[in-house]
Structures are given as structure tokens and as C-alpha cells.
Scaffold this motif. Structure first.
Motif, PDB file in Angstrom:
ATOM      1  N   TYR A 149       0.828  -1.204   0.000  1.00 12.69           N
ATOM      2  CA  TYR A 149       0.000   0.000   0.000  1.00 12.69           C
ATOM      3  C   TYR A 149       0.869   1.264   0.000  1.00 12.69           C
ATOM      4  O   TYR A 149       0.578   2.227  -0.705  1.00 12.69           O
ATOM      5  CB  TYR A 149      -0.932   0.025   1.211  1.00 12.69           C
ATOM      6  CG  TYR A 149      -2.163  -0.825   1.114  1.00 12.69           C
ATOM      7  CD1 TYR A 149      -2.791  -1.079  -0.096  1.00 12.69           C
ATOM      8  CD2 TYR A 149      -2.734  -1.365   2.259  1.00 12.69           C
ATOM      9  CE1 TYR A 149      -3.936  -1.848  -0.158  1.00 12.69           C
ATOM     10  CE2 TYR A 149      -3.885  -2.135   2.202  1.00 12.69           C
ATOM     11  CZ  TYR A 149      -4.483  -2.371   0.985  1.00 12.69           C
ATOM     12  OH  TYR A 149      -5.627  -3.126   0.931  1.00 12.69           O
ATOM     13  N   ILE A 150       1.924   1.261   0.801  1.00  9.19           N
ATOM     14  CA  ILE A 150       2.819   2.425   0.867  1.00  9.19           C
ATOM     15  C   ILE A 150       3.408   2.709  -0.511  1.00  9.19           C
ATOM     16  O   ILE A 150       3.419   3.847  -0.979  1.00  9.19           O
ATOM     17  CB  ILE A 150       3.948   2.196   1.904  1.00  9.19           C
ATOM     18  CG1 ILE A 150       3.380   2.130   3.318  1.00  9.19           C
ATOM     19  CG2 ILE A 150       5.040   3.261   1.785  1.00  9.19           C
ATOM     20  CD1 ILE A 150       2.857   3.425   3.874  1.00  9.19           C
ATOM     21  N   GLN A 151       3.887   1.668  -1.169  1.00  4.51           N
ATOM     22  CA  GLN A 151       4.478   1.844  -2.488  1.00  4.51           C
ATOM     23  C   GLN A 151       3.446   2.337  -3.498  1.00  4.51           C
ATOM     24  O   GLN A 151       3.727   3.216  -4.309  1.00  4.51           O
ATOM     25  CB  GLN A 151       5.121   0.537  -2.983  1.00  4.51           C
ATOM     26  CG  GLN A 151       5.965   0.735  -4.219  1.00  4.51           C
ATOM     27  CD  GLN A 151       7.080   1.750  -3.994  1.00  4.51           C
ATOM     28  OE1 GLN A 151       7.847   1.636  -3.043  1.00  4.51           O
ATOM     29  NE2 GLN A 151       7.173   2.747  -4.855  1.00  4.51           N
ATOM     30  N   GLN A 152       2.253   1.790  -3.423  1.00  3.12           N
ATOM     31  CA  GLN A 152       1.175   2.213  -4.323  1.00  3.12           C
ATOM     32  C   GLN A 152       0.854   3.697  -4.120  1.00  3.12           C
ATOM     33  O   GLN A 152       0.669   4.435  -5.086  1.00  3.12           O
ATOM     34  CB  GLN A 152      -0.060   1.351  -4.077  1.00  3.12           C
ATOM     35  CG  GLN A 152      -1.183   1.554  -5.055  1.00  3.12           C
ATOM     36  CD  GLN A 152      -2.346   0.606  -4.787  1.00  3.12           C
ATOM     37  OE1 GLN A 152      -2.198  -0.450  -4.162  1.00  3.12           O
ATOM     38  NE2 GLN A 152      -3.527   0.973  -5.257  1.00  3.12           N
ATOM     39  N   ALA A 153       0.789   4.140  -2.881  1.00  4.25           N
ATOM     40  CA  ALA A 153       0.496   5.550  -2.591  1.00  4.25           C
ATOM     41  C   ALA A 153       1.627   6.450  -3.094  1.00  4.25           C
ATOM     42  O   ALA A 153       1.375   7.500  -3.695  1.00  4.25           O
ATOM     43  CB  ALA A 153       0.282   5.743  -1.095  1.00  4.25           C
ATOM     44  N   LYS A 154       2.861   6.043  -2.870  1.00  2.00           N
ATOM     45  CA  LYS A 154       4.004   6.834  -3.349  1.00  2.00           C
ATOM     46  C   LYS A 154       4.025   6.903  -4.872  1.00  2.00           C
ATOM     47  O   LYS A 154       4.281   7.964  -5.445  1.00  2.00           O
ATOM     48  CB  LYS A 154       5.315   6.260  -2.810  1.00  2.00           C
ATOM     49  CG  LYS A 154       5.503   6.538  -1.339  1.00  2.00           C
ATOM     50  CD  LYS A 154       6.820   5.986  -0.823  1.00  2.00           C
ATOM     51  CE  LYS A 154       6.990   6.342   0.648  1.00  2.00           C
ATOM     52  NZ  LYS A 154       8.246   5.839   1.194  1.00  2.00           N
ATOM     53  N   ASP A 155       3.737   5.773  -5.518  1.00  2.00           N
ATOM     54  CA  ASP A 155       3.687   5.747  -6.987  1.00  2.00           C
ATOM     55  C   ASP A 155       2.599   6.672  -7.521  1.00  2.00           C
ATOM     56  O   ASP A 155       2.718   7.218  -8.616  1.00  2.00           O
ATOM     57  CB  ASP A 155       3.456   4.321  -7.502  1.00  2.00           C
ATOM     58  CG  ASP A 155       4.652   3.406  -7.290  1.00  2.00           C
ATOM     59  OD1 ASP A 155       5.766   3.912  -6.974  1.00  2.00           O
ATOM     60  OD2 ASP A 155       4.473   2.173  -7.423  1.00  2.00           O
ATOM     61  N   ALA A 156       1.527   6.840  -6.749  1.00  2.00           N
ATOM     62  CA  ALA A 156       0.421   7.716  -7.153  1.00  2.00           C
ATOM     63  C   ALA A 156       0.722   9.189  -6.871  1.00  2.00           C
ATOM     64  O   ALA A 156      -0.049  10.059  -7.263  1.00  2.00           O
ATOM     65  CB  ALA A 156      -0.860   7.300  -6.444  1.00  2.00           C
ATOM     66  N   GLY A 157       1.820   9.468  -6.158  1.00  2.00           N
ATOM     67  CA  GLY A 157       2.198  10.853  -5.919  1.00  2.00           C
ATOM     68  C   GLY A 157       1.968  11.369  -4.516  1.00  2.00           C
ATOM     69  O   GLY A 157       2.078  12.572  -4.269  1.00  2.00           O
ATOM     70  N   VAL A 158       1.649  10.500  -3.573  1.00  2.00           N
ATOM     71  CA  VAL A 158       1.497  10.928  -2.186  1.00  2.00           C
ATOM     72  C   VAL A 158       2.887  10.911  -1.555  1.00  2.00           C
ATOM     73  O   VAL A 158       3.528   9.868  -1.470  1.00  2.00           O
ATOM     74  CB  VAL A 158       0.537  10.005  -1.400  1.00  2.00           C
ATOM     75  CG1 VAL A 158       0.440  10.441   0.052  1.00  2.00           C
ATOM     76  CG2 VAL A 158      -0.843   9.995  -2.052  1.00  2.00           C
TER      77      VAL A 158
END
Length: 161
Positions: free
Chosen positions: A72-81
Motif C-alpha cells: 500500500y505504501i508503495q502504491q500511494a508513493k507511486d500515485a504521488g502521495v
């Protein structure tokens, strides 16, 4: 005046509904430049009635949660968070999500799935989501739809009375 949320809490438990809440929270955090904090609560009460209780059970649950939360952390970072983290807590999910974490992290918005995994608890004593919406110390957004605001495609796993 337009409310801008700065500290968003998203409880995740592996359910489809929690996944929807996470996806929407990522979008809101990105738009607002908010901090996103994910929490997984290991309900230790579930282990109280197991006669052969062993700490390895809690360790296994924790390891699985860590792997999921790292994704989830990686997904959020990839999305720009840019500011996203998580914690794994132990105890009663209702009070940890509604009161403890919001106070500890200065949360101003909780984004939570409409239902979670624990159908027995929901049937007998009410859902975590219901409790959080009633008693939280911050605003609560209950997520029932996907990113396009359409009803969730996967049927809910609700137990019908």
C-alpha cells in the motif's frame, strides 16, 4: 470556507471495502497534499479463547500485515502521495481507530470502508465502521463506492440477519 484535510487515517484489514477506502484516500491525500497514515489493528481479543495460543500466531498475522501495508505504501508513493506511513496496532480496533490513533496523530479525517472482515462481530455487537462513525473525535468518511463513485463491483461479504 473549503475544508482541507491534512492528516488522513485509513484503517486497512485486507477486505475489499478497506481497499476502496485506501484508493479514495490516496486520491484525496494527493489533491490536498495531505499526510496519509494507514493502520492495521490486530484484534488481540480473537486470540483470547485459543487454548494453544502461541506468540507465533500474532507474529504471523503481523508479518502478513506488514507485507500488505508495504505494498500500500508503495502504491500511494507511486500515485504521488509524498507523506505516507503505517502502523500496526494491537487491541480493540474500534477504540484504536476512533480515538487512540486520531489523538496520537492529530488526524482530521478517517476514511473507512463500509464493512470489514469480521462478520461475526458485526452481527453480534456492531461493526467497527458503525462505532467509528458514532464516536470518532474527527470527521469520518465511509467509503461505499469505487474511484468513479460507482457502487463497488465486488459483492459485499455481509452476513444477512
Amino acid at each position: 470556507m473549503l475544508q482541507q484535510y491534512k492528516h488522513i487515517l485509513v484503517p486497512v484489514d485486507g477486505s475489499y471495502e478497506a481497499e476502496l477506502a485506501f484508493e479514495k484516500a490516496v486520491a484525496v491525500a494527493k489533491r490536498n497534499g495531505s499526510d496519509l497514515h494507514l493502520v492495521h489493528v490486530v484484534d488481540t481479543r480473537a486470540f483470547q479463547n485459543i487454548s494453544s495460543f502461541d506468540t507465533t500466531m500474532v507474529e504471523e498475522v503481523t508479518d502478513t500485515a506488514k507485507k500488505t501495508l508495504d505494498k500500500y505504501i508503495q502504491q500511494a508513493k507511486d500515485a504521488g502521495v509524498s507523506s505516507v506511513d503505517y502502523s500496526i496496532e494491537y487491541g480493540a480496533p474500534k477504540t484504536i481507530i476512533a480515538r487512540d490513533m486520531p489523538k496520537k496523530l492529530d488526524i482530521d479525517l478517517i476514511m473507512i470502508g463500509a464493512t470489514g472482515l469480521n462478520a461475526v462481530e458485526r452481527l453480534l455487537i456492531g461493526s467497527v465502521t458503525e462505532y467509528v462513525t458514532r464516536t470518532a473525535v474527527s470527521d469520518v468518511l465511509v467509503v461505499r463506492t469505487d474511484l468513479e463513485n460507482k457502487p463497488a463491483k465486488q459483492p459485499s461479504k455481509r452476513v444477512k440477519p
